[in-house]
Design a protein around this motif. Structure first.
Motif, PDB file in Angstrom:
ATOM      1  N   PRO A 162      93.901  25.191   9.025  1.00 25.29           N
ATOM      2  CA  PRO A 162      94.057  26.153  10.118  1.00 25.29           C
ATOM      3  C   PRO A 162      92.861  26.253  11.056  1.00 25.29           C
ATOM      4  N   VAL A 163      91.720  25.667  10.648  1.00 25.20           N
ATOM      5  CA  VAL A 163      90.519  25.736  11.489  1.00 25.20           C
ATOM      6  C   VAL A 163      89.914  24.345  11.593  1.00 25.20           C
ATOM      7  N   LEU A 164      89.577  23.968  12.818  1.00 23.97           N
ATOM      8  CA  LEU A 164      88.832  22.741  13.077  1.00 23.97           C
ATOM      9  C   LEU A 164      87.574  23.124  13.837  1.00 23.97           C
ATOM     10  N   ILE A 165      86.445  22.610  13.397  1.00 15.58           N
ATOM     11  CA  ILE A 165      85.190  22.812  14.123  1.00 15.58           C
ATOM     12  C   ILE A 165      84.668  21.429  14.483  1.00 15.58           C
ATOM     13  N   VAL A 166      84.440  21.217  15.773  1.00 16.55           N
ATOM     14  CA  VAL A 166      83.957  19.921  16.255  1.00 16.55           C
ATOM     15  C   VAL A 166      82.473  20.065  16.601  1.00 16.55           C
ATOM     16  N   PRO A 167      81.574  19.481  15.782  1.00 13.34           N
ATOM     17  CA  PRO A 167      80.156  19.484  16.134  1.00 13.34           C
ATOM     18  C   PRO A 167      79.878  18.397  17.172  1.00 13.34           C
ATOM     19  N   LEU A 168      79.188  18.777  18.226  1.00 12.75           N
ATOM     20  CA  LEU A 168      78.877  17.845  19.317  1.00 12.75           C
ATOM     21  C   LEU A 168      77.370  17.766  19.501  1.00 12.75           C
ATOM     22  N   SER A 169      76.865  16.560  19.727  1.00 13.29           N
ATOM     23  CA  SER A 169      75.426  16.392  19.931  1.00 13.29           C
ATOM     24  C   SER A 169      75.137  16.134  21.405  1.00 13.29           C
ATOM     25  N   SER A 170      73.952  16.579  21.840  1.00 10.28           N
ATOM     26  CA  SER A 170      73.540  16.386  23.228  1.00 10.28           C
ATOM     27  C   SER A 170      72.208  15.650  23.263  1.00 10.28           C
ATOM     28  N   LYS A 171      72.261  14.369  23.573  1.00 11.53           N
ATOM     29  CA  LYS A 171      71.040  13.569  23.720  1.00 11.53           C
ATOM     30  C   LYS A 171      70.163  14.155  24.819  1.00 11.53           C
ATOM     31  N   ALA A 172      70.774  14.606  25.913  1.00 14.68           N
ATOM     32  CA  ALA A 172      70.009  15.143  27.045  1.00 14.68           C
ATOM     33  C   ALA A 172      69.130  16.310  26.624  1.00 14.68           C
ATOM     34  N   ALA A 173      69.620  17.148  25.710  1.00 12.17           N
ATOM     35  CA  ALA A 173      68.824  18.293  25.261  1.00 12.17           C
ATOM     36  C   ALA A 173      67.526  17.832  24.593  1.00 12.17           C
ATOM     37  N   TYR A 174      67.576  16.721  23.857  1.00 21.49           N
ATOM     38  CA  TYR A 174      66.390  16.192  23.182  1.00 21.49           C
ATOM     39  C   TYR A 174      65.453  15.524  24.172  1.00 21.49           C
ATOM     40  N   LEU A 175      66.010  14.735  25.084  1.00 18.87           N
ATOM     41  CA  LEU A 175      65.158  14.081  26.079  1.00 18.87           C
ATOM     42  C   LEU A 175      64.492  15.119  26.973  1.00 18.87           C
ATOM     43  N   ASP A 176      65.216  16.174  27.333  1.00 13.13           N
ATOM     44  CA  ASP A 176      64.637  17.258  28.133  1.00 13.13           C
ATOM     45  C   ASP A 176      63.544  17.986  27.356  1.00 13.13           C
ATOM     46  N   ARG A 177      63.832  18.301  26.103  1.00 12.19           N
ATOM     47  CA  ARG A 177      62.867  19.053  25.286  1.00 12.19           C
ATOM     48  C   ARG A 177      61.564  18.274  25.135  1.00 12.19           C
ATOM     49  N   TYR A 178      61.684  16.971  24.894  1.00 10.99           N
ATOM     50  CA  TYR A 178      60.473  16.175  24.668  1.00 10.99           C
ATOM     51  C   TYR A 178      59.763  15.786  25.965  1.00 10.99           C
ATOM     52  N   ALA A 179      60.343  16.135  27.104  1.00 14.31           N
ATOM     53  CA  ALA A 179      59.661  15.978  28.393  1.00 14.31           C
ATOM     54  C   ALA A 179      58.864  17.236  28.749  1.00 14.31           C
ATOM     55  N   GLU A 180      58.991  18.290  27.942  1.00 13.84           N
ATOM     56  CA  GLU A 180      58.246  19.524  28.196  1.00 13.84           C
ATOM     57  C   GLU A 180      56.763  19.309  27.881  1.00 13.84           C
ATOM     58  N   PRO A 181      55.874  20.145  28.465  1.00 13.43           N
ATOM     59  CA  PRO A 181      54.426  19.928  28.343  1.00 13.43           C
ATOM     60  C   PRO A 181      53.906  19.816  26.906  1.00 13.43           C
ATOM     61  N   ASP A 182      54.452  20.582  25.955  1.00 13.38           N
ATOM     62  CA  ASP A 182      53.914  20.520  24.595  1.00 13.38           C
ATOM     63  C   ASP A 182      54.279  19.226  23.876  1.00 13.38           C
ATOM     64  N   LYS A 183      55.250  18.475  24.398  1.00 12.13           N
ATOM     65  CA  LYS A 183      55.621  17.189  23.810  1.00 12.13           C
ATOM     66  C   LYS A 183      55.121  16.034  24.676  1.00 12.13           C
ATOM     67  N   GLY A 184      55.278  16.167  26.005  1.00 12.80           N
ATOM     68  CA  GLY A 184      54.643  15.249  26.932  1.00 12.80           C
ATOM     69  C   GLY A 184      55.296  13.894  27.158  1.00 12.80           C
ATOM     70  N   TRP A 185      56.529  13.712  26.770  1.00 16.51           N
ATOM     71  CA  TRP A 185      57.212  12.443  27.040  1.00 16.51           C
ATOM     72  C   TRP A 185      58.001  12.582  28.341  1.00 16.51           C
ATOM     73  N   ALA A 186      57.287  12.755  29.431  1.00 15.50           N
ATOM     74  CA  ALA A 186      57.912  13.081  30.714  1.00 15.50           C
ATOM     75  C   ALA A 186      58.877  12.004  31.200  1.00 15.50           C
ATOM     76  N   ASP A 187      58.737  10.778  30.713  1.00 15.13           N
ATOM     77  CA  ASP A 187      59.614   9.706  31.181  1.00 15.13           C
ATOM     78  C   ASP A 187      61.007   9.749  30.552  1.00 15.13           C
ATOM     79  N   ARG A 188      61.207  10.595  29.548  1.00 15.67           N
ATOM     80  CA  ARG A 188      62.500  10.748  28.870  1.00 15.67           C
ATOM     81  C   ARG A 188      62.996   9.417  28.283  1.00 15.67           C
ATOM     82  N   ASP A 189      62.095   8.557  27.893  1.00 17.90           N
ATOM     83  CA  ASP A 189      62.444   7.227  27.398  1.00 17.90           C
ATOM     84  C   ASP A 189      63.055   7.312  26.002  1.00 17.90           C
ATOM     85  N   GLU A 190      64.302   6.841  25.891  1.00 17.27           N
ATOM     86  CA  GLU A 190      65.004   6.865  24.593  1.00 17.27           C
ATOM     87  C   GLU A 190      64.362   5.969  23.552  1.00 17.27           C
ATOM     88  N   THR A 191      63.646   4.932  23.993  1.00 22.11           N
ATOM     89  CA  THR A 191      63.087   3.986  23.026  1.00 22.11           C
ATOM     90  C   THR A 191      61.979   4.607  22.176  1.00 22.11           C
TER      91      THR A 191
END
Length: 198
Positions: A81-110
Motif C-alpha cells: 500500500p505504500v511506495l517510497i522512491v528515494p532519489l539522489s541529486s548529484k547537483a546538491a553534492y557538486l554545489d555543496r562542495y563548491a562552497e567556501p569550506d570545501k573549495g571545489w569551485a569547479d564542480r568537477d565530478e572526477t
C-alpha cells in the motif's frame, strides 16, 4: 525490538496484504531516513511517497509495461500500500562542495572516487528498511527499469536533477514463498572479510 534482531529479521518481502499502513509509522520511517550520513552533510536526496491507491496504481502504470505484473512476484509486490522512491541529486553534492569550506569551485565530478549522492541515498533507503522491520512490517527494495525512468519522471513531476535509485515497497507481510535466490545461502564471513590484505 533489539537492534541485532532487526538486522537478522530484515529481508525483502515480496507479498503484502492490502491493509493500510499507519501514517505515523510512515513518518517514522521517513524521519529515520533523514538521519543517514551524507558527504559534507549535503543531504542530496528526496523521497517521493506514494500512499494513496490511485498514486500507487499510477506508479505501476508508468514503470512497467502493460504485459507485466501477471507473475506471482509482481502480483504480491503490487499489493504493497505504500511506495517510497528515494532519489539522489548529484547537483546538491557538486554545489555543496563548491562552497567556501570545501573549495571545489569547479564542480568537477572526477574528484569523487564514487558517486556519494547514490551511496548516501542508498544508506537512507537502508535506514527505511531497518525501520520497517522494527515496526513489524515488511519491505522490498527494487529498481525502476532504466527505460521507464522518463515515464516515471513525467507522471510524478520529478525534476531532472533527481534520479530514482530504487523503490521501497512497504506494508503488512502476507505469506510468501522464500525467494529462490535465498537457496544460495548467505556467504560466510571468511569468504568476504579480509584482514590486513586481500
Amino acid at each position: 525490538m533489539d537492534f541485532q534482531d532487526v538486522v537478522r529479521r530484515r529481508r525483502m518481502v515480496r507479498n503484502f496484504d492490502p491493509r493500510p499502513v499507519d501514517p505515523a509509522v510512515v513518518e517514522r520511517i521517513l524521519d529515520n531516513a533523514l538521519h543517514a550520513p551524507s558527504a559534507g552533510f549535503s543531504q542530496g536526496w528526496g523521497f517521493l511517497v506514494l500512499d494513496k491507491p490511485a498514486d500507487v496504481e499510477r506508479f505501476w502504470a508508468a514503470t512497467t509495461p502493460p504485459e507485466a505484473g501477471t507473475d506471482s512476484w509482481s502480483q504480491g509486490l503490487r499489493r504493497a500500500p505504500v511506495l517510497i522512491v528515494p532519489l539522489s541529486s548529484k547537483a546538491a553534492y557538486l554545489d555543496r562542495y563548491a562552497e567556501p569550506d570545501k573549495g571545489w569551485a569547479d564542480r568537477d565530478e572526477t574528484r569523487w572516487p564514487v558517486p556519494y549522492w547514490h551511496i548516501d541515498t542508498g544508506m537512507a533507503a537502508l535506514l527505511m528498511l531497518l525501520t520497517v522491520t522494527d515496526e513489524g512490517l515488511g519491505a522490498c527494495f527494487f529498481g525502476i527499469p532504466p527505460e521507464r525512468i522518463a515515464a516515471f519522471r513525467a507522471e510524478f513531476g520529478v525534476p531532472e536533477d533527481h534520479l530514482p535509485i530504487g523503490v521501497v515497497a512497504l506494508g503488512h507481510r502476507a505469506p510468501d514463498r522464500r525467494s529462490p535466490s535465498l537457496r544460495r545461502g548467505r556467504r560466510a564471513a571468511d569468504e568476504v572479510v579480509h584482514r590486513g590484505h586481500w
